[in-house]
Design an enzyme around this catalytic site. Sequence first.
Site, mmCIF file in Angstrom:
data_model
loop_
_atom_site.group_PDB
_atom_site.id
_atom_site.type_symbol
_atom_site.label_atom_id
_atom_site.label_comp_id
_atom_site.label_asym_id
_atom_site.label_seq_id
_atom_site.Cartn_x
_atom_site.Cartn_y
_atom_site.Cartn_z
ATOM 1 N N VAL A 18 49.148 23.636 37.759
ATOM 2 C CA VAL A 18 47.697 23.728 37.389
ATOM 3 C C VAL A 18 47.024 22.585 36.969
ATOM 4 O O VAL A 18 46.193 21.984 37.290
ATOM 5 C CB VAL A 18 47.496 25.103 36.479
ATOM 6 C CG1 VAL A 18 46.225 25.158 36.431
ATOM 7 C CG2 VAL A 18 47.920 26.152 36.914
ATOM 8 N N GLU A 124 38.626 31.323 31.988
ATOM 9 C CA GLU A 124 38.703 31.983 33.492
ATOM 10 C C GLU A 124 39.804 31.851 34.191
ATOM 11 O O GLU A 124 40.402 32.655 34.907
ATOM 12 C CB GLU A 124 37.588 31.272 34.329
ATOM 13 C CG GLU A 124 37.093 31.788 35.612
ATOM 14 C CD GLU A 124 36.715 33.173 35.315
ATOM 15 O OE1 GLU A 124 35.485 33.229 35.048
ATOM 16 O OE2 GLU A 124 36.980 34.332 35.880
ATOM 17 N N GLY A 129 43.857 33.859 38.119
ATOM 18 C CA GLY A 129 43.774 32.694 38.632
ATOM 19 C C GLY A 129 42.347 32.178 39.206
ATOM 20 O O GLY A 129 41.386 31.841 38.356
ATOM 21 N N ILE A 131 40.088 33.870 41.035
ATOM 22 C CA ILE A 131 39.139 34.775 40.914
ATOM 23 C C ILE A 131 38.009 34.794 39.793
ATOM 24 O O ILE A 131 38.436 34.848 38.797
ATOM 25 C CB ILE A 131 39.653 36.422 41.017
ATOM 26 C CG1 ILE A 131 40.535 36.416 42.285
ATOM 27 C CG2 ILE A 131 38.358 37.282 41.311
ATOM 28 C CD1 ILE A 131 41.239 38.180 42.225
ATOM 29 N N LYS A 200 47.137 40.130 30.994
ATOM 30 C CA LYS A 200 45.779 40.065 31.430
ATOM 31 C C LYS A 200 44.835 41.148 31.287
ATOM 32 O O LYS A 200 43.682 40.666 30.885
ATOM 33 C CB LYS A 200 45.922 39.665 32.805
ATOM 34 C CG LYS A 200 46.516 38.322 33.125
ATOM 35 C CD LYS A 200 47.208 38.355 34.623
ATOM 36 C CE LYS A 200 47.917 36.616 34.892
ATOM 37 N NZ LYS A 200 48.844 36.720 36.177
HETATM 38 N N1 HSE Z 1 53.074 34.792 37.050
HETATM 39 C C1 HSE Z 1 51.686 35.088 37.589
HETATM 40 C C2 HSE Z 1 51.562 35.748 38.892
HETATM 41 C C3 HSE Z 1 50.923 33.847 38.012
HETATM 42 O O1 HSE Z 1 53.061 35.965 39.576
HETATM 43 O O2 HSE Z 1 50.639 36.525 39.333
HETATM 44 C C4 HSE Z 1 50.244 33.331 36.767
HETATM 45 O O3 HSE Z 1 49.409 33.971 36.160
#
Ligand code: HSE
Length: 426
Positions: A18, A124, A129, A131, A200
């Site tokens: 990233v 964000e 990611g 979105i 998340k």
């Molecule tokens: N490890 C996460 C996934 C990616 O597999 O979506 C980063 O948040």
Amino acid sequence: MENEKKIIKIGLIGLGTVGSGVYKTLQNSEFVKVTKIAVKNINKPRNIEGLDRSILTDDPYEVVNSDADIVVELIGGVNPAFDLIKTAIENGKHIVTANKELLAKRGEEIFNFAEKHNKVILYEAAIAGGIPIIMPIKTILAGNKITRIEAILNGTTNYILTKMDADGASYADVLKEAQELGYAETDPTGDVEGFDAAYKITTLATLAFKQRIKLENVYREGITKVRAEDMKAANELGYKIKLIASAYLDENNYADVRVHPMLVSKKSTLAHIDYVTNAVSLEGHPVGSITLSGPGAGEFPTASSVVGDILAIVAELGKTDYLLPMMRCNHHDTAKTIDISDTSNKYYLSLNAKNKLGVIGNIGKICEGNNISLASIMQRGVSDNNTADITVITELCKEKDMQNAISQFKTSEYVNNVNSLIRVQI
Ligand code: HSE
């Protein structure tokens, strides 16, 4: 010179996938300049054209103590990120982070700390990611009462489940292949056991419900027990199996926040979100239902979110003493939450039973005795070892009643094994 632009200085902590995407995206910016970057290994060759190696350091405190205006934290994990962010705030920096674990575990503390110092923390990139979901909830959806979120927030598990479905393969085989292709980590626990999605949804639900959700009140179950046979049976019944992160708010403002595999109707949008794609469906008033989907990880999609946050701060720096009022995160009330054991769900249940007179009757009796009404029951013949897999879909029933029924199936003389229990989308 009139109209001379002030270049905003950015300090990056982390130059992995990233971080590299962020650096490359900002390379030709006329508003910002990356002035310091903390890396783990200063001598590591990096595939970044034009990288100014003189700004690299292996001490992240050099970034938070530098003259950067904004510190971007991209190392993940609680420590040392927590202290680095606090130090950066004390030093007068605004923060952009992609750190979902830190936000879920220590979010309240760092947001309060930032508020005390009149600094903002934008994130964000931490959820889904590329979105755009955080900014829309904070701004254009601000007038909504959001009561329901169902989302695919983890690309690794969605890839594994999609491949199991497409190839009829086992979880273990697909995981191995995903690891070889670099889609799954060597230690996949954080993804496959649902921790990543739980971090998340904790932050997403806090924001959507405008009350703090505690990670310990989020029910979590991963995908490791999902079998190829479950995928096949679900398909025949008109469903796909997905790892769904969900958050529901009832009429008394109690939140029910979870991560677990779920049978979703093939008619629903989430059933068609495949491989590493992520999606967030939400319901709010007055907007109704919306779904956003896109890349949930990756160098440039995640950089898109990080850079968007950076530019939002840049746009207001020096123009106001209290920037981005709608984007601050100061939810002081803790949500009342419902424990999974007090919820009602529909279930998919797979049992391996003896080939014996009265089996279906016994299953029906146990369900009836626990107030569980059946929507469908399916048996496809008897296998060579003289046992039969029986698949049941229930109507809405209480989790406690289902757990009670499961205990009774386990001791029933007709049932060899409880193969799977998976909740079904309502
Ligand atoms: N490890 C996460 C996934 C990616 O597999 O979506 C980063 O948040």
